[in-house]
Design an enzyme around this catalytic site. Structure first.
Site, PDB file in Angstrom:
ATOM      1  N   GLU B  81       0.837  -1.193   0.000  1.00 58.11           N
ATOM      2  CA  GLU B  81       0.000   0.000   0.000  1.00 58.11           C
ATOM      3  C   GLU B  81       0.874   1.245   0.000  1.00 58.11           C
ATOM      4  O   GLU B  81       0.410   2.339   0.276  1.00 58.11           O
ATOM      5  CB  GLU B  81      -0.985  -0.007   1.170  1.00 58.11           C
ATOM      6  CG  GLU B  81      -0.367  -0.060   2.546  1.00 58.11           C
ATOM      7  CD  GLU B  81      -1.439  -0.021   3.628  1.00 58.11           C
ATOM      8  OE1 GLU B  81      -2.131  -1.038   3.790  1.00 58.11           O
ATOM      9  OE2 GLU B  81      -1.581   1.010   4.294  1.00 58.11           O
ATOM     10  N   CYS B 113      -3.190  -4.668   3.881  1.00 56.07           N
ATOM     11  CA  CYS B 113      -2.080  -5.510   4.353  1.00 56.07           C
ATOM     12  C   CYS B 113      -2.095  -6.929   3.783  1.00 56.07           C
ATOM     13  O   CYS B 113      -1.250  -7.736   4.143  1.00 56.07           O
ATOM     14  CB  CYS B 113      -2.085  -5.580   5.874  1.00 56.07           C
ATOM     15  SG  CYS B 113      -1.860  -3.974   6.644  1.00 56.07           S
ATOM     16  N   THR B 154       3.065   1.550  15.591  1.00 63.98           N
ATOM     17  CA  THR B 154       3.239   0.239  14.952  1.00 63.98           C
ATOM     18  C   THR B 154       3.624   0.290  13.469  1.00 63.98           C
ATOM     19  O   THR B 154       4.270  -0.638  12.986  1.00 63.98           O
ATOM     20  CB  THR B 154       1.936  -0.592  15.076  1.00 63.98           C
ATOM     21  OG1 THR B 154       0.833   0.206  14.614  1.00 63.98           O
ATOM     22  CG2 THR B 154       1.685  -1.028  16.505  1.00 63.98           C
ATOM     23  N   ARG B 200     -11.912   1.782  17.092  1.00 59.65           N
ATOM     24  CA  ARG B 200     -12.319   0.474  17.618  1.00 59.65           C
ATOM     25  C   ARG B 200     -13.009  -0.390  16.556  1.00 59.65           C
ATOM     26  O   ARG B 200     -13.056  -1.611  16.680  1.00 59.65           O
ATOM     27  CB  ARG B 200     -13.246   0.669  18.829  1.00 59.65           C
ATOM     28  CG  ARG B 200     -12.518   1.215  20.036  1.00 59.65           C
ATOM     29  CD  ARG B 200     -13.490   1.490  21.161  1.00 59.65           C
ATOM     30  NE  ARG B 200     -14.045   0.258  21.709  1.00 59.65           N
ATOM     31  CZ  ARG B 200     -13.481  -0.457  22.659  1.00 59.65           C
ATOM     32  NH1 ARG B 200     -12.341  -0.077  23.166  1.00 59.65           N
ATOM     33  NH2 ARG B 200     -14.042  -1.539  23.107  1.00 59.65           N
ATOM     34  N   THR B 202     -11.890  -1.122  13.804  1.00 54.08           N
ATOM     35  CA  THR B 202     -10.901  -1.966  13.122  1.00 54.08           C
ATOM     36  C   THR B 202     -10.764  -3.339  13.794  1.00 54.08           C
ATOM     37  O   THR B 202     -10.119  -4.225  13.250  1.00 54.08           O
ATOM     38  CB  THR B 202      -9.496  -1.305  13.104  1.00 54.08           C
ATOM     39  OG1 THR B 202      -9.098  -1.068  14.456  1.00 54.08           O
ATOM     40  CG2 THR B 202      -9.504  -0.004  12.338  1.00 54.08           C
ATOM     41  N   HIS B 235      -1.929 -12.246  10.263  1.00 60.07           N
ATOM     42  CA  HIS B 235      -1.561 -10.836  10.124  1.00 60.07           C
ATOM     43  C   HIS B 235      -1.474 -10.256  11.528  1.00 60.07           C
ATOM     44  O   HIS B 235      -2.253 -10.607  12.414  1.00 60.07           O
ATOM     45  CB  HIS B 235      -2.585 -10.073   9.290  1.00 60.07           C
ATOM     46  CG  HIS B 235      -2.263  -8.609   9.240  1.00 60.07           C
ATOM     47  ND1 HIS B 235      -1.051  -8.152   8.777  1.00 60.07           N
ATOM     48  CD2 HIS B 235      -2.951  -7.514   9.648  1.00 60.07           C
ATOM     49  CE1 HIS B 235      -1.019  -6.835   8.878  1.00 60.07           C
ATOM     50  NE2 HIS B 235      -2.152  -6.419   9.411  1.00 60.07           N
TER      51      HIS B 235
END
Lengths: 133, 351
Positions: B81, B113, B154, B200, B202, B235
């Site tokens: 990405e 991802c 992250t 949240r 996600t 992942h």
């Protein structure tokens, strides 16, 4: 910006993969590639060769006044690298502190961005070197 | 006919920044973040690294590991990405820099991802149908996190490359299954420098729903349970989510921990599942079974059942992921901001 796009494109084999030449007559290897052997001249037999990218620092210097496009990288090291196969070439040495550099230290080639043509031009990739861990 | 992994390669940039250093700048409590996300530090690309340079380095490592002639590669797909160009394929650069060009097809993939695992599925199809002999699937990213956003702790950089073929397999891919919905949990619009996310949102309806559905779907289709697997790799947007999924799917903690690398390198986005899988393959022995499940926001998951062969023990990867994890140099936030191009109005040019 599109200045020199064709030149970069023409040099991609050298810049990406360290492709040079070798004279099968006398065994001398050339980088950048030569089309005529200076030793054997007309009786030379030139063929393509891919260099391993392994070598040693023959000499180096630290650049404090950068070339155009490299301001973010200053100070940066430019080395003369003696490839294991023989030829000397000039390249940036990256991912190291100036105090880590010394003549004779082993290096290997890495694939990096060399220069970017402004915000809208091409990205010129090519070889640089880093110290072999 | 078997189809699987002939070789693989990884790459991580050398530079790191610690959670404590980011938290110091934004006034956050580092201990709370480390505990809630299970993250200690993340990789930072060098000034002259991008997705193309990372993809080339891991592709070269995969070709060296497989010992194949790159001229026999029939397809290169790069999932990311953070492709350096909007128009001009990263895969063309990889094809040239690995001496695989010009007799091959190449393209860039995008699915947040999971673009790297989508690339594996596409190459599997071409290999299995004998349209090509080998396919090179890559997941690589130099991901972006808005300064001050929780994602900044992250969002990191790295990549993994997998050579897919029919002969001399170090691991067989026994099956693949995907689960896809339209779920707007994380996105980046045209001309936007940083992605946006639904906080949240996600979690439960996005990551957990898709990863669990894909894992359950492939196990049910093959009549397998968690007991049939030696490892599970997922992942890993942080260190916490995969542990929670493993527990829900009834996998022992030891089976997920081997491939859980985000706590030490951050979320490498398209590289994350592929790097976690490489960490397992670096030491896996013949007969061991791995369940690998990626996740891409937007949203979808690709699941794979992988069985390691004797060839993996005979042909150990000479550039294992742990070597890249251990080679590191820490940056402070000022240098990190410079490296990531987060400082505005700089009167200097960067490569």
């Amino acid at each position: 910006m599109s200045k020199g796009v064709a030149v970069h494109w023409r040099l991609i084999p050298q810049r990406y993969n360290l492709i040079g030449t070798e004279c099968k007559g006398c065994g001398q290897k050339f980088f950048p590639p030569r089309q005529l052997c200076p030793n054997c001249r007309r009786s030379g037999n030139i063929t393509e060769i891919t260099f391993s990218g392994e070598g040693k620092i023959y000499s180096y210097t630290l650049i404090h006044v950068p070339s155009e496009g490299l301001g973010f990288m200053k100070p940066y090291a430019i080395g003369i690298i003696r490839l294991d196969e023989g030829p000397l070439l000039t390249a940036q040495i990256v991912d190291c502190k100036p105090e880590d550099l010394a003549i004779g230290k082993r290096v290997n080639s890495v694939f990096r961005k060399v220069i970017v043509d402004g915000d809208s031009g091409i990205i010129r990739y090519g070889y640089k070197f880093k110290l072999t861990e | 006919m078997d189809v699987g992994i002939v070789g693989y390669g990884v790459y991580l940039p050398k530079y790191r920044i610690k959670v404590e250093e980011i938290a110091r700048v934004w006034g956050d409590n580092a201990e709370n973040i480390k505990k809630s996300l299970i993250i200690h530090e993340k990789t930072v690309p060098s000034l002259d690294e991008d997705t193309a340079t990372i993809a080339v380095e891991c592709a070269r490592n995969a070709i060296n590991h497989s010992q194949i002639d790159p001229q026999n590669i029939g397809a290169i797909y790069v999932g990311s990405e953070s492709h350096p160009y909007i128009v001009k394929s990263t895969a063309t650069i990889v094809a040239a820099a690995t001496s695989a060009a010009p007799d091959l097809t190449a393209a860039d993939y995008e699915f947040a991802c999971k673009a790297g695992t989508a690339a594996i599925q596409a190459t599997m199809g071409l290999v299995k149908s004998k349209m090509i002999r080998y396919g090179l699937a890559i997941g690589a990213d130099t991901s972006q996190g808005k300064p001050g956003d929780i994602l900044e702790y992250t969002a990191s950089s790295g990549g993994g490359a997998y050579l897919i073929g029919r002969e001399n397999l170090i691991a067989k891919i026994l099956d693949t299954y995907s689960y896809t919905t339209d779920t707007p949990d994380f996105w980046r619009r045209e001309n936007q420098e940083f992605p946006s996310h639904g906080s949240r949102f996600t979690g439960q309806p996005a990551y957990f729903k898709h990863v669990i559905a894909a894992a359950k779907g492939i196990m049910k289709r093959n009549d397998l349970t968690s007991d049939d697997f030696d490892y599970i790799v997922l992942h890993q947007p942080n260190g916490k989510f995969p542990l929670k999924v493993a527990k829900i799917l009834d996998f022992d903690k030891e089976k997920i921990e081997k491939g859980l690398i985000t706590p030490y390198i951050g979320n490498t986005y398209s590289g994350a599942t592929l790097l976690g899988l490489a960490q397992i393959l670096d030491e896996a022995v013949a007969g061991e079974k791995i369940l690998a499940v990626s996740y891409g926001s937007g949203a979808g998951s690709d699941a794979f059942i992988i069985e390691v062969t004797e060839e993996n023990e005979k042909k150990r990867n000479k550039k294992p992921l742990k070597d890249y994890i251990n080679q590191k140099e820490y940056l402070d936030y000022a240098l990190y901001a410079k490296f990531k191009g987060k400082i505005k109005g700089v009167n200097l040019e960067r490569p």
